[in-house]
Design a protein around this motif. Structure first.
Motif, short mmCIF file in Angstrom:
data_model
loop_
_atom_site.label_atom_id
_atom_site.label_comp_id
_atom_site.label_asym_id
_atom_site.label_seq_id
_atom_site.Cartn_x
_atom_site.Cartn_y
_atom_site.Cartn_z
N ALA A 473 0.83 -1.21 0.00
CA ALA A 473 0.00 0.00 0.00
C ALA A 473 0.87 1.26 0.00
N GLY A 474 1.96 1.24 -0.78
CA GLY A 474 2.80 2.40 -0.94
C GLY A 474 3.84 2.61 0.12
N VAL A 475 3.90 1.77 1.16
CA VAL A 475 4.88 1.90 2.23
C VAL A 475 5.98 0.87 2.00
N THR A 476 7.22 1.32 2.11
CA THR A 476 8.37 0.46 1.83
C THR A 476 8.86 -0.21 3.10
N LEU A 513 -1.83 -2.94 -3.13
CA LEU A 513 -0.80 -3.40 -4.05
C LEU A 513 0.42 -3.82 -3.25
N VAL A 514 0.92 -5.02 -3.53
CA VAL A 514 2.16 -5.53 -2.93
C VAL A 514 3.19 -5.66 -4.05
N VAL A 515 4.32 -5.01 -3.87
CA VAL A 515 5.38 -5.03 -4.87
C VAL A 515 6.66 -5.55 -4.21
N ILE A 516 7.33 -6.51 -4.84
CA ILE A 516 8.50 -7.16 -4.25
C ILE A 516 9.64 -7.13 -5.25
N ASP A 517 10.81 -6.71 -4.78
CA ASP A 517 12.05 -6.74 -5.55
C ASP A 517 13.13 -7.38 -4.71
N ALA A 518 13.99 -8.19 -5.34
CA ALA A 518 15.09 -8.83 -4.60
C ALA A 518 16.15 -9.32 -5.58
N ASP A 519 17.35 -9.50 -5.07
CA ASP A 519 18.47 -10.09 -5.81
C ASP A 519 18.90 -11.37 -5.10
N ASP A 520 19.66 -12.18 -5.84
CA ASP A 520 20.25 -13.34 -5.19
C ASP A 520 21.70 -13.03 -4.81
N TYR A 532 4.49 -8.37 -8.33
CA TYR A 532 3.45 -7.57 -7.69
C TYR A 532 2.13 -8.33 -7.77
N TYR A 533 1.28 -8.05 -6.83
CA TYR A 533 -0.07 -8.60 -6.85
C TYR A 533 -0.95 -7.68 -6.02
N VAL A 534 -2.25 -7.88 -6.14
CA VAL A 534 -3.23 -7.01 -5.48
C VAL A 534 -4.23 -7.87 -4.72
N PHE A 535 -4.59 -7.39 -3.55
CA PHE A 535 -5.72 -8.00 -2.85
C PHE A 535 -6.59 -6.85 -2.33
N GLY A 536 -7.83 -7.15 -1.97
CA GLY A 536 -8.75 -6.12 -1.54
C GLY A 536 -9.17 -6.29 -0.09
N LYS A 731 0.06 4.97 -4.33
CA LYS A 731 -0.27 4.40 -5.63
C LYS A 731 0.98 3.96 -6.41
N PHE A 732 2.17 4.15 -5.85
CA PHE A 732 3.37 3.94 -6.64
C PHE A 732 4.34 3.01 -5.93
N ILE A 733 5.13 2.33 -6.72
CA ILE A 733 6.04 1.32 -6.16
C ILE A 733 7.39 1.91 -5.78
N SER A 734 7.62 3.21 -6.03
CA SER A 734 8.94 3.78 -5.78
C SER A 734 9.20 4.04 -4.31
N GLY A 735 8.18 4.06 -3.50
CA GLY A 735 8.36 4.36 -2.09
C GLY A 735 8.53 5.83 -1.82
N SER A 736 8.10 6.69 -2.73
CA SER A 736 8.22 8.14 -2.52
C SER A 736 7.42 8.57 -1.31
N THR A 737 8.00 9.47 -0.52
CA THR A 737 7.29 9.99 0.65
C THR A 737 6.64 11.33 0.37
#
Length: 896
Positions: A473-476, A513-520, A532-536, A731-737
């Motif tokens: 929900a927009g919070v990182t 909205l749930v957005v996930i990024d990761a490296d190995d 990413y995926y969405v639930f209500g 509304k955005f995945i960048s984590g902007s405050t």
């Protein structure tokens, strides 16, 4: 005394007298202290025989004439030595050519030619000092020397000085200044010239005769000796039999010379090429002769030793891929060297690897030199290079196990190596992936206080938890915080369960909205595609209809807010309670620079589709392709009330208009048109929104569907108004405050419009926007006052960065663009404002100076910076010239 000698001595005496007189006059003469009697002696450097005075037939030796002045100053000396050349010859230093003169020792500075001679019976040597010089010593020194070649035995070979005390016509030493003979004594030399009758011999054998377990790298060494005439080193020879016949070898020697021609000992080394064979009898035969004359004596010696056995097994080195290597190509070959060296040191070869005993197992498949699965090999038995090219590539991120067995060529019992095991890992080409999401994707009945849980996996190097970034929900949320997730290690580092307790409960009906990024952890790193995926969240309820009885009692949209079969209340009129299809809770999210996600709810089951394009469509037209939009997304025939559609392939930085729609009960119903650009993480633009002032609830349904299905004669046409659409950070995945709260419309007198505001690391602010290509304006931020020229590039985009935003309290920042208008007047325009932590008031805000005043002040300062240096330069130049001219006039006046 001969006339020549008399003349010489006369001259010598004159010189010596002159020297003495000059010395007396210059320095004065004092009586000399008592000194040892002056003398001449004869010495041979070293006897060659058993006795101290024995010299062998055929040998050459040196005799020194030694002078001792008894610490008296001398001006010259004469030596006459009598001898018999019947059995010996005075020779030059080559020990062959008969000599006519002898060698001077250089004690005096003049050795006249006439005073140096050798005859069959006498040896003469005279010397003197030039006037003003003298020679003095207090120990024996070499006055001269000569060589004697023994021709035949002679038991009494004598060398005798011709000497009479006080006489100046024989051997004498002339006192400086007087010429008086001060020679007190002489020492003659009596020698024995003998025949060599002994035999040379060997000693110092290494290895010793009969030695065993001799290292194969050993060197054969021995001494050649002769006690009388000496070793004839030119006659040395040796053969070495290493089990296959005697072979002549090179003998290297180092000899000791005790005098001019005496060689009693020569140390010999025989070092055959390579190394001796293992467990083999080595036989050495050596010979040499002496320097006997006329009889030469020779000697032959033979001895044997046995070398060591090869007790060392083969071993493996130079593995490629290396032991424990990671990130190897899946198609890599397996290469290594199997070696057989003594002590496994890689220098002295062993018996060699028996290639037919080598067995290699790679990932469970056996390879041998004979097949059926072959390895190739090259090199020598002590150092084979083995290469295995597997028929099938290894899996990615896979541990490959290798084992090597083998033996050497020792017979009958070979030295067998212990199994050599090692492993390496192929490259990890798979990025982490997500599963077991809870809440599940598209679940629309999630409790408002639910946690977000999922599992992240990596088949390979493992998940880099420090790179894991989750937005809910927009919070990182990250490992380091400030908002953190918790980790349950299922099988570290490959499998983790991640739990996020959101900092705030979800709102009723909110699409999360749930957005996930990761490296190995591999190198190079595998980046996981953004997941990413969405639930209500449950509890959306019906929109509030308002008092619609008084405006359009028959409005289906109003009836849709009432329970089925309900009547009265706000719906009034006891309507039938018909529920008409509608779309609500629509939201748009940015996924990356080329894709967005659109979500919405429908009050009846329907499919999912989005119409979009680069132009706004006020009223979708059913007869037009894509209802007048440029594109249509893939239709999701999911027949449900919660909808989500991902739209990809968008052009970064371009504005797009999106309208969600669902086919319900045979009719397409539309939601509101939304605007977004996938370039920026926070965007505010002017949007066309449909608002029916007479019937506000119309905006909840499709305009097209409403016009077709309404039965009321009351007009409910939408009124198109300008409205600012605010897309906040949730509304955005960048984590902007940052959240843009208001933006005015585009001001066509200026060349810029604010498009985005991003907060980067370290409180760095980035403003981006669009404008007229290749133009420039002045941008200012209040209250920060980061005034600076900004250029718009050829694509109509601009960017400006502001560093180090203070963090004292919340406040509002305003963004201004300043530019000269057509009349040349500097005007300012507010192009945006946003809420962040408020900056400390600046000097300008404290003094009440306006933006325009501040800009004019800055421009005046810049202009002053350009003109003042020129003025100063001219002023200085004129001053200097004036001073020079006045000086010229002054000098001219004074000269008059």
């Amino acid at each position: 005394m001969t006339k020549l000698k008399q003349k010489f001595l006369t001259i010598s005496h004159v010189f010596l007298s002159m020297v003495l007189i000059l010395s007396s006059f210059t320095y004065g003469i004092k009586p000399a202290k008592a000194a040892p009697p002056p003398m001449f002696t004869l010495t041979a450097a070293e006897a060659q025989g058993v006795g101290v005075d024995e010299f062998y037939e055929g040998r050459c030796f040196r005799v020194n004439i030694n002078l001792h002045t008894g610490n008296q100053a001398t001006g010259g000396a004469d030596v006459i030595i009598d001898y018999d050349n019947t059995n010996a010859t005075i020779v030059q230093n080559n020990c062959v050519t008969p000599a006519t003169t002898v060698y001077s020792g250089g004690l005096y500075n003049v050795y006249p030619v006439g005073g140096n001679s050798v005859t069959a019976t006498q040896i003469k040597l005279s010397a003197y000092q030039n006037p003003g010089n003298s020679y003095t010593n207090n120990a024996l020194a070499i006055y001269g020397y000569f060589y004697v070649l023994v021709n035949d035995p002679d038991p009494a070979f004598d060398l005798n000085f011709d000497y009479t005390p006080g006489s100046t016509i024989d051997t004498n030493i002339a006192q400086l200044g007087t010429g008086v003979d001060i020679l007190a004594s002489v020492e003659d030399l009596s020698l024995q010239l003998v025949t060599d009758n002994d035999t040379p011999y060997f000693d110092g054998h290494n290895p010793l005769d009969g030695a065993i377990n001799v290292p194969v790298e050993a060197v054969i060494a021995y001494n050649m000796k002769d006690d009388q005439s000496g070793v004839n080193n030119a006659t040395r020879a040796a053969t070495v039999d290493q089990g296959s016949g005697a072979v002549a070898e090179t003998v290297t020697t180092s000899c000791t010379t005790t005098n001019a021609n005496r060689v009693p000992v020569c140390s010999a080394i025989v070092n055959p090429a390579g190394y001796f064979p293992y467990l083999t009898l080595i036989t050495v035969n050596a010979s040499f002769s002496d320097l006997g004359n006329p009889t030469v004596h020779s000697v032959i010696d033979s001895w044997s030793f046995t070398t060591e056995d090869d007790i060392h097994a083969p071993y493996v080195e130079n593995e490629n891929p290396a032991i424990g290597a990671v990130n190897q190509p899946v198609g890599t070959n397996v290469v290594f060297r199997i070696k057989d060296y003594k002590n496994q040191a890689g220098i002295i070869p062993g018996l060699g690897v028996d290639i037919n005993t080598v067995v290699v197992v790679v990932d469970g498949i056996t390879y041998t030199a004979a097949g059926p699965n072959f390895f190739t090999y090259a090199g020598t038995p002590e150092n084979y290079l083995i290469t295995i090219d597997p028929a099938v590539d290894f899996p990615p991120a896979y541990t490959v196990n290798v084992s090597v067995d083998g033996a050497d060529l020792h017979a009958p019992a070979a030295n067998v190596m212990p199994t050599h095991n090692y492993s390496f890992m192929t490259s990890d080409v798979n990025a982490p992936y997500i599963d077991n999401e809870d809440p599940a994707p598209d679940d629309v009945s999630v409790s408002a206080n639910s946690n977000v849980v999922f599992q992240i996996h990596d088949v390979g190097a493992g998940v880099d938890l420090n790179s894991l970034v989750v937005q809910v929900a927009g919070v990182t949320y990250t490992m380091a915080g400030p908002n953190i997730f918790t980790v349950n290690a299922l099988s570290a580092p490959n499998d983790y369960e991640i739990t996020i307790d959101p900092i705030a409960d979800f709102g009723g009906g909110q699409a999360v909205l749930v957005v996930i990024d990761a490296d190995d952890l591999s190198a190079p790193v595998n980046h996981m595609p953004t997941y990413y995926y969405v639930f209500g969240a449950a509890g959306a309820g019906c929109p509030v209809c308002g008092a619609c009885d008084s405006c359009c009692p028959a409005a289906p949209a109003c009836d849709s807010c009432c329970p089925v079969g309900g009547g009265g209340g706000s719906c009034g009129g006891g309507g039938g309670g018909t529920i008409y299809p509608s779309i609500s809770n629509q939201q748009i999210y940015q996924i990356d620079e080329s894709s967005v996600l659109v979500t919405w709810f429908s009050n009846k089951n329907g499919d999912s589709r989005v119409y979009y394009g680069s132009d706004s469509v006020a009223t979708p037209i059913a007869s037009a392709e894509n209802y007048s939009y440029d594109y249509q997304s893939v239709i999701g025939d999911d027949n449900k009330t919660y909808h989500s559609v991902t739209i990809s392939g968008l052009q970064a930085g371009n504005l797009y208009f999106f309208r969600p729609a669902s086919l319900m009960e045979g009719q397409v119903y539309f939601g509101e048109e939304m605007v977004m650009t996938p370039k920026f993480s926070s965007l505010t633009v002017v949007n066309q929104e449909f608002i029916d002032k007479a019937c506000p609830v119309c905006a909840l349904g499709s305009v097209l569907g409403w016009q077709e299905e309404k039965n009321s004669s009351v007009s409910c046409e939408p009124v198109i108004v300008e409205k600012v659409v605010t897309q906040d950070s949730s509304k955005f995945i960048s984590g902007s405050t940052l959240k843009l709260s208001e933006v005015n419309g585009y001001n066509y007198e200026l060349s810029a419009e604010l498009m985005s505001i991003n907060l980067l690391a370290n409180n760095e602010l980035v403003l981006r926007g669009v404008g007229k290509p290749n133009t420039e304006f002045i941008l200012n931020l209040e209250p920060q006052l980061a005034m600076s020229p900004v250029k718009v590039n050829e694509n109509g985009l601009w960017e400006f960065r502001i560093a180090n935003l203070p963090e004292d309290k919340l406040g509002t920042y305003k963004v201004y663009a300043l530019e000269n208008n057509d009349a040349g007047i500097l005007v300012e325009n507010l192009i945006g404002q946003f809420n962040v932590r408020k900056a400390v008031l600046t000097e300008m805000s404290q003094t009440g100076m306006t933006i325009v005043e501040r800009v004019n002040q800055e421009m005046a300062a810049m202009q002053a910076q350009k003109t003042v240096p020129l003025y100063i330069y001219v002023l200085i130049s004129v001053t200097v010239l004036s001073m020079l001219y006045n000086l010229y006039l002054f000098r001219k006046q004074t000269n008059k």
